[in-house]
Design an enzyme around this catalytic site. Sequence first.
Site, mmCIF file in Angstrom:
data_model
loop_
_atom_site.group_PDB
_atom_site.id
_atom_site.type_symbol
_atom_site.label_atom_id
_atom_site.label_comp_id
_atom_site.label_asym_id
_atom_site.label_seq_id
_atom_site.Cartn_x
_atom_site.Cartn_y
_atom_site.Cartn_z
ATOM 1 N N ARG A 81 -4.387 -5.783 -12.227
ATOM 2 C CA ARG A 81 -4.892 -5.613 -11.007
ATOM 3 C C ARG A 81 -6.308 -5.032 -10.803
ATOM 4 O O ARG A 81 -7.240 -5.432 -9.846
ATOM 5 C CB ARG A 81 -3.963 -4.954 -10.166
ATOM 6 C CG ARG A 81 -4.026 -4.844 -8.539
ATOM 7 C CD ARG A 81 -2.855 -4.081 -7.799
ATOM 8 N NE ARG A 81 -2.518 -2.906 -8.149
ATOM 9 C CZ ARG A 81 -1.429 -2.062 -7.749
ATOM 10 N NH1 ARG A 81 -0.789 -2.634 -7.213
ATOM 11 N NH2 ARG A 81 -1.506 -0.989 -8.109
ATOM 12 N N LYS A 183 -7.486 -3.014 -4.763
ATOM 13 C CA LYS A 183 -7.436 -1.629 -4.404
ATOM 14 C C LYS A 183 -8.736 -0.899 -4.501
ATOM 15 O O LYS A 183 -9.299 -0.305 -5.398
ATOM 16 C CB LYS A 183 -6.482 -0.983 -5.717
ATOM 17 C CG LYS A 183 -5.547 -0.057 -4.927
ATOM 18 C CD LYS A 183 -4.574 0.224 -6.273
ATOM 19 C CE LYS A 183 -3.685 1.656 -5.963
ATOM 20 N NZ LYS A 183 -2.588 1.278 -4.553
ATOM 21 N N GLU A 219 1.289 -4.365 6.023
ATOM 22 C CA GLU A 219 1.977 -3.200 5.404
ATOM 23 C C GLU A 219 1.468 -1.945 5.841
ATOM 24 O O GLU A 219 0.931 -1.883 7.082
ATOM 25 C CB GLU A 219 1.238 -3.248 3.696
ATOM 26 C CG GLU A 219 -0.174 -3.222 3.663
ATOM 27 C CD GLU A 219 -0.637 -3.405 2.290
ATOM 28 O OE1 GLU A 219 -0.041 -2.314 1.332
ATOM 29 O OE2 GLU A 219 -1.720 -3.802 1.816
#
Length: 340
Positions: A81, A183, A219
Amino acid sequence: MKKNIDWKNLGFGYIKTDYRYVSNYKDGKWDGGELSTDSEIRMNESAGVLQYAQTCFEGLKAYTTVDGHVVCFRPDLNAKRMVSSCQRLEMPVYPEDKFIEAVVKVVKANFDWVPPYGTGATLYLRPYMFGSNPVIGVKPADEYQFRIFATPVGPYFKGGVKPITLRVPDFDRAAPRGTGHVKAGLNYAMSLHAIVDAHNKGYNENMYLDSATRSKVEETGGANIIFITQDNVVVTPKSNTILPSITRRSLLYVAEHYLGLKTEEREVYVEELKDFTECALCGTAAVLSPVGEIVNNNEHIYLPSGKDRMGVVTQKLYDTLTDIQVGKLEAPEGWIKFIM
Ligand SMILES: *Cc1c(COP(=O)(O)O)cnc(C)c1O
């Protein structure tokens, strides 16, 4: 010797540990990387990270299993990721195998800080990268630093798990085709106002909607969401502006392969919220946090699972995943990275 810490009463905050890993990128390549005892970073006043927020991060935990080993949960997915975060932010990729090597080094070096089994505490690891050389015209930096520090953290929920209240905010988290799926620190900077506002009004978290239509659930600021239907199907929103949570992906696997539940990754509409029986947030920090109420402007939706405890299915998912993590249940191949 283990540090003299009251593990059971640790909070979720930064505690300086003995070693961190540091690697520098310069002239188009990464150096060998090394452990350091220096927790301070010195950099130029015009560093890319300070001016244009060129930085991304990861979060994972090391912990003690039931038979006394120290392990990490699926660090290969964190490494992957981070590669996609770096690519989206025009940062050099840190090689996945070197990432895992660095995780192992940091955990081993800080063994005395790894909380003992049964305390609920873990050693939280924070890999991150930032542009470190001076940048003033808008462009990617030429030099970068990759670091991993470790800090012991307490059980996310002290004194049991209380279902939380979410509100649908007037703010958006991620733009279509933006950076919601990586992220990046910048996603958090712009969520701070919304979370402070939520807390001021008595809500625990924001439930963000898709910013294009504001009709679908995405989210929260730092966790994915799962829902349980009346037929015990585990549903999670599908969108390419959601951060691909490793906990969520693991929970869906556990639901199907360990609990025999059906799962669906699909668009979840705001109008459907009243039909679900359970709702929970998922992420590394808490694994699963049950939701008792969702507030959307004047509408209050009370989940049938109530406000006292986790819903039945949420609890099963939580128990199964955490049993896999600590070695009480056999893990799927490759999920547990043995460290020592
Ligand atoms: C890190 C993060 C999550 C949780 O991901 P995990 O891999 O499960 O820890 C969810 N949403 C956002 C926005 C995040 O940054």
